[in-house]
Enzyme design. Structure first.
Site, short mmCIF file in Angstrom:
data_model
loop_
_atom_site.label_atom_id
_atom_site.label_comp_id
_atom_site.label_asym_id
_atom_site.label_seq_id
_atom_site.Cartn_x
_atom_site.Cartn_y
_atom_site.Cartn_z
N GLY A 124 -4.56 -3.78 5.76
CA GLY A 124 -3.99 -4.76 4.87
C GLY A 124 -4.85 -6.14 4.98
N ARG A 125 -5.17 -6.29 6.40
CA ARG A 125 -5.56 -7.66 7.07
C ARG A 125 -7.24 -7.79 6.53
NH1 ARG A 125 -4.36 -4.31 11.11
NH2 ARG A 125 -6.11 -3.75 12.55
N GLU A 146 10.08 -5.76 3.40
CA GLU A 146 10.12 -7.14 2.92
C GLU A 146 10.02 -7.30 1.60
OE1 GLU A 146 8.92 -6.39 6.03
OE2 GLU A 146 9.43 -7.80 7.37
N HIS A 189 -5.26 -35.48 15.51
CA HIS A 189 -4.11 -36.43 15.81
C HIS A 189 -2.70 -35.42 16.42
CE1 HIS A 189 -5.54 -40.19 14.15
NE2 HIS A 189 -6.46 -39.13 13.51
N LYS A 215 10.18 -2.32 14.04
CA LYS A 215 10.58 -1.91 12.85
C LYS A 215 11.74 -0.53 13.16
CE LYS A 215 6.17 -2.21 10.00
NZ LYS A 215 5.50 -1.48 9.25
N LYS A 235 0.82 -1.20 0.09
CA LYS A 235 -0.03 -0.08 -0.03
C LYS A 235 0.81 1.41 -0.15
CE LYS A 235 -2.55 0.70 3.57
NZ LYS A 235 -3.91 0.32 4.48
N GLU A 241 -4.35 -8.98 15.23
CA GLU A 241 -3.73 -7.53 14.93
C GLU A 241 -4.79 -6.54 15.15
OE1 GLU A 241 -2.30 -7.08 10.86
OE2 GLU A 241 -0.31 -6.33 11.90
#
Lengths: 526, 526
Positions: B269-270, B218, B387, B502, B212, B356
């Site tokens: 973002g999420r 990254e 399991h 950050k 954005k 978040e």
């Protein structure tokens, strides 16, 4: 003589409850913090170190934990385990996964069999088989080499081997050890098997059917699913399948398989990555030498974990700090955060190993206990997690202890320099930064931007994720969970909690239900 | 006029705290249990139902939750949100992800732009672009079709789109809608990008760079990594890359990309899977029509969530039961357990979306609050989880509420009958059995085999996981998290907790550190 006492009856535990709490943000600041990072550290194996500087402990708490280790006879219980005692009291079984990777104590016999010899024999048989497959001596009916191996198994027959495969795949490709691609079918959801089968060349695929009992619903169902697909492709299933099972299982001596390799009742599913369960698929994928290195890493940790000095036994230390966090500080969960994409499924494996082992409410004698046991375990690789759930870890209302893992070097070695640093350096800078951010926080008058700190973590720092350090990492957590089980006085090696669901599911499939279960079954069209 | 009050100041909350607790094992037994399963149920969309019979609520608790919904003005706050109020108080932004999939209230304008029109325009531009790629009108330099799309993004630009891709991949293959394979590069770990690049044919790959701000460390690093690889393969990167970003970002008008598609600051973002962030990769993978169906499912849920009757608003109901479990019953976590392999990464997406959003310790005015907020979220698909960690869920010392998801039909439809039932029936039988096992338990004199029950769950039951039901499922949880944020009076739409890490990471890379951070940096070879 071992004393199996509940945690809350130990004098050292009562002392621990009264010990002065430390202010993590304070002790991790300034030169004192630097000194802690240098000294609160102990080697796991060559190239792998456990650093617990950012845990909420000090010399006083550590001294009490050392007393607790001794009072609870943690190392003596471990000795008893590897010497063949019936540690799994519920199922009356020995616990021998450490023996799959080395002889620690005296010879362990069961039913007249030297168990170390048994495990070594299976490894050798697997190694020979894998070498023959790689050499093109064992092939498909058309005489062509197998290119893909597909593990069919669930739970411990899936999570551990899958996590280990993913952890070594890029290393093997880089180091000329990559022999065959591996895939995994686990879920009874038919779309799982169908999607894997659609993604491979079945004609050149070898399937490894893994079930200790030979009766696991999901695995037998998926075997039929695969056999169906092989038959439809005009292939003879018995030439495309091997079995990993116990010698007493129906799969052991069947003509349905090219070969059968054995484990036994003394290897719990979640501890089976170093047995034939991991051995077959990993030896086929990467060759037996790589698997041997993986075992050697695990064996080295097993040996070090016999050290009675708490500060020189990172497994016991990690375990007891966890007990302190869980029972005294009251934290409900632990997040596992490897800064390594290769370890993407390692948290899922630890989730099983830890939660299935120590998620218990009764002690090893079946008596209710009055304290909490195993925490919730979850995690994702960093830096991905930073852009996901770290918000809650930093500023949420609950404190969650963190287990970081980081390596100096990447596995593939391809990298780019952007703004003066490589990606690998950025990755490592992030994990270093997170530890300090969680521990120390940062005051801000805008409370929305305020970080309280005081959020404990440890980090395992490695040179590189190799088969050997991976084996060590695995054994570190296996032994940590074992020591915690001893401290909580629970049986970490059974899993009675999975039975009721199985019984009810059978009843649903037999249409022998009433009440709520019948209505749910109807709603789901069963 | 909206009242933004803390949860613990509400009269209905105080009433809730005093409400009689129900005995879940008791009410879920016998005919009463059957009746609950039939009545404690409400549709999400056609083909998808929320059933909360196995939650620890009764008509009395539900009536108080209804009062709470009204006192906290949950629907009114939602109305205010979709009509364009500045709901994200921290960053002073509108919150418009619902608008990406439909017009709910009045026209929403920002900076003179009709935002619904803006989102529709971007969707149309993406649809045209995707159609041209599929038709071979947009190709690589050699005039050959692109066969693979690779999303480069992290956090919300990765988890949601990736989970949605995996959820629809098999459906698309089965239904003739599969256009291109998608891959994802997210982690700054150089082995992530290197491994993805090794697994694809770069010459026929189209990369979607998603950021954005256009400044995500990254993502920019991985872009350079990919450009490097393209250059080494003799390819012109600008012919292989598109950007999804905001119009004000440095990526927006660059010649480095074949095209740029836009989102804006009002899409977190999420919450971006239904915006251009999910739109580009999903439209390329499955075609714009499939993406439109996905949006329609989400839009239908958004409309239903405006219903003020709690029992007819499954998002608000799910939200408030969760608040009751978290704040009154004191449970620290929720497990998300889809009985569908296609939803393998859906829990990881919810983990971000939920943790978040609501992992906050201050209210929307930046004032500290005295109650717990967002729980830990984790999960794996069933039956695999059975399991793995279900042992702790059944018999551990903490109670963890469960969110099951199950579908009557599989996506691919290939199946086998073993012992009288299909795999899909076995899958569904297991989820039905688990709900009842958790709720009712089963007494056993052997305490090790004893199940206390009283462990609450809900289930979302669907006909089949399709693009439309997937969109509905996604929006169900988005709106649930939104309503919970309103109830807790927190700002669910910022994430200040990710900032400190950050800042410190930058300092490490600039070698501007001292104290503990410097020692960690040295240990990690930075």
């Amino acid at each position: 003589m071992l004393n199996w006492n509940n945690l809350d009856t130990l004098a050292s535990y009562q002392e621990l409850e009264k010990a002065e709490r430390i202010n993590l943000a304070e002790v991790m600041s300034g030169e004192n913090g630097a000194e802690r990072v240098k000294t609160y550290s102990t080697p796991i194996v060559d190239g792998l170190t456990f650093n617990y500087a950012a845990k909420a402990v000090d010399d006083n708490v550590l001294a009490i934990l050392d007393k607790l280790a001794k009072e609870a006879q943690l190392v003596e219980k471990y000795e008893s385990l590897y010497n063949g005692a019936v540690i799994n009291t519920g199922e009356k079984r020995l616990v021998l996964h450490q023996l799959t990777r080395g002889q620690l104590g005296g010879k362990v016999e069961a039913d007249g069999v030297d168990k170390r010899e048994f495990y070594v024999t299976q490894q050798k048989r697997i190694a020979e088989f894998a070498n023959q497959v790689h050499a093109g001596e064992i092939t498909n009916a058309a005489g062509e080499k197998f290119t893909t191996v597909v593990q069919i198994g669930i739970g411990g027959s899936d999570l551990g081997p899958r996590a280990m495969y993913l952890a070594m795949e890029n290393w093997a490709k880089k180091n000329g050890a990559f022999k065959m691609e591996a895939k995994f079918i686990s879920n009874v959801d038919p779309d799982d098997a169908a999607a894997v089968l659609n993604s491979i060349d079945v004609e050149h695929s070898l399937f490894v059917l893994v079930s200790k009992s030979g009766t696991t619903l999901e695995t037998l169902t998926n075997e039929s699913f695969v056999k169906d697909a092989l038959a439809k492709a005009g292939l003879d299933a018995s030439k495309h399948m091997i079995a990993v099972t116990s010698e007493t299982s129906p799969l052991a001596k069947s003509d349905d398989y090219l070969a059968a390799f054995f484990m036994d009742d003394f290897i719990g599913g979640r501890y089976s990555s170093t047995s034939a369960v991991g051995g077959a698929v990993l030896s086929l994928a990467f060759g037996p030498e790589v698997f041997a290195q993986f075992l050697e890493g695990a064996a080295e940790v097993d040996r070090r974990a016999t050290n009675k000095n708490l500060l020189e036994n990172p497994e016991m230390l990690d375990a007891l700090i966890g007990v302190y966090e869980r029972n005294v500080l009251g934290y409900p969960a632990t997040a596992v955060l490897p800064y390594s994409q290769a370890l993407s499924r390692f948290p899922a494996h630890l989730q099983q190993m830890d939660m299935e082992s120590n998620g218990k409410s009764v002690n090893r004698f079946g008596e209710p206990i009055d304290y909490v046991t195993g925490p919730l375990i979850f995690g994702e690789p960093g830096t991905n997690g930073q852009h996901s759930f770290y918000q809650l870890l930093h500023q949420g209302t609950d404190i969650v202890p963190l287990q970081f893992i980081g390596f100096k070097d990447s596995q593939i070695g391809t990298d780019v320099v952007i703004q003066g640093s490589t990606s690998q350096q950025k990755l490592c800078a992030n994990v270093a930064a997170q530890i300090v951010a969680f521990a120390c926080g940062k005051a801000d008058d805008n409370r929305n931007k305020n970080f309280e700190g005081g959020r404990p973590s440890s980090i395992i720092i490695g040179e590189q994720l190799t088969p050997k350090t991976l084996g060590a990492l695995l054994a570190h957590f296996e032994n940590k969970v074992m020591f915690q089980g001893f401290a909580w006085n629970v049986n970490s090696f059974d899993q009675e909690g999975v039975q009721l669901g199985k019984v009810l599911a059978k009843r649903v499939l037999a249409h022998e239900t009433d009440g709520a279960l019948k209505v749910y079954s109807d709603l789901l069209n069963i």
